[in-house]
Write an enzyme that holds these catalytic residues in place. Sequence first.
Site, PDB file in Angstrom:
ATOM      1  N   PRO A 154       0.809  -1.212   0.000  1.00  0.00           N
ATOM      2  CG  PRO A 154      -0.886  -1.601   1.543  1.00  0.00           C
ATOM      3  CD  PRO A 154       0.447  -2.119   1.112  1.00  0.00           C
ATOM      4  CE1 TYR A 155       5.343   5.522   2.951  1.00  0.00           C
ATOM      5  CE2 TYR A 155       7.099   4.203   1.976  1.00  0.00           C
ATOM      6  CZ  TYR A 155       6.671   5.372   2.574  1.00  0.00           C
ATOM      7  OH  TYR A 155       7.558   6.399   2.791  1.00  0.00           O
ATOM      8  CB  VAL A 156       5.254   0.442  -2.883  1.00  0.00           C
ATOM      9  CG1 VAL A 156       5.611   0.428  -4.368  1.00  0.00           C
ATOM     10  CG2 VAL A 156       6.515   0.247  -2.053  1.00  0.00           C
TER      11      VAL A 156
END
Length: 246
Positions: A154-156
Amino acid sequence: MSTTQNTRVALVTGGSGGIGKAVVEKLIADGFAVAVHYAGNQARADTIVADARAAGGRAIAVGGDVADEIAMEAAFDRVETEFGGVDVVVNTAGVMILGPIADFGLDDFDRLMRTNVRGTFVVSQQAARRVRGGGAIINFSTTVTRTQFPTYGPYVAGKSAVEGMTMILARELRGRDITVNAVAPGPTATPLFLDGKSDEAVAALANAAPLGRLGAPEDIAEVAAFLAGPARWINGQTLFANGGLA
């Protein structure tokens, strides 16, 4: 507060955070007048400003949610009122929430996207309208877009969006003499990175880089300052500052 005609002005979002604080300190040392942005920690931002002024620098604190276009418009207005304009915007503000995609909560996903993607978009939009010729817009991505570690999905996803909009904005500002780049740090010893990681996990990440250590916030600040100052022929790029990790 006023600045001399030749003083360059920078706004650093997330300026009270680990990398943001290092960027503020480096730009102050380089002679910039700096607006230290904070979202929730005004006391920390005020301390950074006080320290900068005590050292002879020019600084103010500005608050607001980076994803709130009204708040960011007001923040840019304040910087222009205090310092006469904006030359550099360094957008370090962000949140990190890790977890496997299959089990990741959508509320957490929305929070990530709101700060990291919408926030970057809102700040970049204001910067595109206001940064003066000869200036720079510097957004922040992550080396994990390359290393592709599990639990960072999700962060990427958000940081990949940041890279995409950064590259396109560089082309949209053709003819304005404004560079637009992204910095992609590797593992860096900040509270945001260290939170929730075991000592073993931190040690493994430190050993993964050929230089055999975690990055320091000051390492990343050097890259941002390079893009903010002398690097006028670097444009529309993502610079990976990770000790050779990827």
